[in-house]
Design a protein around this motif. Structure first.
Motif, short mmCIF file in Angstrom:
data_model
loop_
_atom_site.label_atom_id
_atom_site.label_comp_id
_atom_site.label_asym_id
_atom_site.label_seq_id
_atom_site.Cartn_x
_atom_site.Cartn_y
_atom_site.Cartn_z
N LEU A 192 0.81 -1.22 0.00
CA LEU A 192 0.00 0.00 0.00
C LEU A 192 0.85 1.27 0.00
O LEU A 192 0.49 2.27 -0.57
N ASN B 112 -8.78 4.02 8.49
CA ASN B 112 -8.63 2.89 7.57
C ASN B 112 -9.73 2.92 6.50
O ASN B 112 -10.89 2.69 6.81
N PRO B 113 -9.35 3.21 5.26
CA PRO B 113 -10.37 3.23 4.20
C PRO B 113 -10.53 1.82 3.61
O PRO B 113 -10.18 1.57 2.45
N CYS B 114 -11.06 0.90 4.42
CA CYS B 114 -10.97 -0.53 4.07
C CYS B 114 -11.66 -0.90 2.76
O CYS B 114 -11.14 -1.72 2.01
N CYS C 189 -9.56 0.24 0.00
CA CYS C 189 -8.34 -0.56 -0.02
C CYS C 189 -8.58 -1.89 -0.73
O CYS C 189 -7.84 -2.28 -1.63
N LYS C 190 -9.68 -2.56 -0.35
CA LYS C 190 -10.02 -3.84 -0.99
C LYS C 190 -10.29 -3.62 -2.48
O LYS C 190 -9.88 -4.42 -3.32
N MET D 206 -7.07 -3.25 -4.34
CA MET D 206 -6.34 -4.52 -4.44
C MET D 206 -6.99 -5.44 -5.48
O MET D 206 -6.31 -6.10 -6.25
N CYS E 61 -3.29 -3.70 10.70
CA CYS E 61 -3.04 -2.54 9.85
C CYS E 61 -2.88 -1.28 10.72
O CYS E 61 -3.74 -0.96 11.53
N LEU F 160 -3.25 1.73 10.09
CA LEU F 160 -4.25 2.78 9.93
C LEU F 160 -5.42 2.62 10.90
O LEU F 160 -6.21 3.54 11.10
N THR F 161 -5.51 1.46 11.52
CA THR F 161 -6.59 1.24 12.49
C THR F 161 -6.16 1.67 13.90
O THR F 161 -6.95 1.64 14.83
S1 SF4 Z 1 -7.33 -2.79 7.63
FE1 SF4 Z 1 -6.81 -4.00 5.80
S2 SF4 Z 1 -8.36 -3.42 4.30
FE2 SF4 Z 1 -8.37 -1.85 5.89
S3 SF4 Z 1 -6.99 -0.26 5.16
FE3 SF4 Z 1 -5.79 -1.63 6.44
S4 SF4 Z 1 -4.91 -3.13 5.00
FE4 SF4 Z 1 -6.56 -2.09 3.93
#
Ligand code: SF4
Length: 356
Positions: free
Chosen positions: A36, A83-85, A88-89, A92, A194, A196-197
């Protein structure tokens, strides 16, 4: 003719199980590792070793620029922190689709488990992602496949659906049992997760959103957020104070283009500067540095060398009280996150409408 598939690979147990389930059906697998924003070299090497041991192809792709753009402007918003999950998914899967088309693979698979993560692994979002990424019918989730619609590969008999699983929920017992009975070892234990969380990390990203003139952080900014104590002195100045010798030497590597306050005769932390250090701002920054120095208390004036200015100056300092220090410290503020969420809702809708 042998069939091919692209598997998103994180090195965790679920992705190992997904590989095992597809490998057993004699499919030629390319494990896709997605970065990422600049994986540390150790992570990259470790995952390539994992893939080698599994006897499958390895493919590494980084999506830094587009990911950091989404971090600033997610189309589906943030999770519990920054976290922009879903975005992000989405990114990917789009990358996996590109690789699938490039190598002539039949489908993409992931280690996702229905119900494991509330934001991204519920049926509605899983179906939406499949559709919006253009992977409809070509995205297989082997661990939960029996609970989901059959994919094209299952319908065509390329994959035997009966040999796939029906795992759902947050529990991990089924996965551990499967790993034990199938001799799966070497996967990386959950934990860490992650960054970002993490609220502490998210605070620095939110500070960037609120104060930076740049459109998006660069990988170096994202790396610095992991180290030191961060203080927002004013709209124009942020400082990062090293916590210990190790922190100091890591932060020093980022001094180019920023600037460092050197306390000259006082043994103290390395202080990185982001912005204009002058007048009252500089006094506050020097006073904070003093507080974290070996002296710990105010000495009235301090001679500092500012590397970005290339000159030494004498700065008036003061005792920084705990409450002032806490006020200046960059810390997670849920209200700020909620405010950003509210403000960006329309933009998110507009972006989805425009691009999807
Ligand atoms: S928790 Fe997983 S899906 Fe969400 S931003 Fe982080 S790596 Fe991406």
């Amino acid at each position: 003719m042998g069939y091919k598939a692209v598997g998103l690979f994180s090195g965790g147990l679920d992705s190992y199980i997904a590989v095992k389930l597809i490998q057993e059906q004699s499919i030629e697998i390319t494990a896709l590792v997605i970065d990422l924003w600049s994986h540390e070299r150790t992570v990259k090497n470790r995952l390539s070793e994992d893939v080698k041991k599994l006897g499958i192809e390895y493919r590494y792709e980084e999506i830094t620029s587009v990911f950091l753009e989404r971090l600033m402007e997610p189309w589906w918003g943030y999770g519990t922190a920054v976290n922009p999950c879903i975005d992000c998914k989405f990114l990917m899967m789009v990358k996996a689709k590109e690789v699938m088309e490039e190598i002539g693979a039949e489908f993409v698979f992931t280690g996702e488990v229905l119900g494991q993560r509330p934001m991204t692994q519920n049926k509605q979002v899983m179906n939406m992602l499949e559709k919006k990424t253009g992977l409809e019918g070509r995205l297989l989730r082997p661990l939960s496949a029996k609970l989901l619609k059959p994919t094209e590969a299952e319908k065509a008999g390329i994959i035997d659906r009966n040999k796939l699983l029906d795992i759902q929920g947050r529990g991990r017992n089924r996965q551990f049992e499967f790993a034990k009975s199938n001799n799966i070892t070497g996967y990386h234990p959950p934990g860490g997760g992650c960054i970002l969380t993490y609220r502490e990390y998210a605070a620095k990203v939110l500070d960037f959103i609120n104060y930076s003139d740049k459109a998006q952080p660069d990988p170096e900014d994202m790396e610095i957020y992991k180290y030191g104590r961060h203080f927002r002195i004013s709209r124009d100045l942020k400082i990062i104070v090293g916590k210990d010798d190790e922190d100091n030497s890591i932060l020093e590597e980022f001094s180019e283009g920023r600037g460092v306050i050197d306390l000259r005769k006082v043994p103290g932390p390395l202080v990185l500067l982001e912005g204009a250090a002058q007048g009252e701002n500089l006094e506050t920054a020097a006073s904070i540095a003093l507080r974290y120095s070996k002296i710990k208390k105010d000495i009235g004036t301090l001679v500092v060398y500012i590397s970005s200015d290339g000159k030494e100056s004498s700065v008036a300092t003061r005792d920084i009280k705990d409450d002032e220090l806490e006020r200046l410290r960059i810390k997670f503020d849920r209200n700020k996150l909620e405010e950003i969420r509210r403000k960006t809702l329309n933009k998110q809708r507009m972006l989805r409408k425009k691009y999807l």
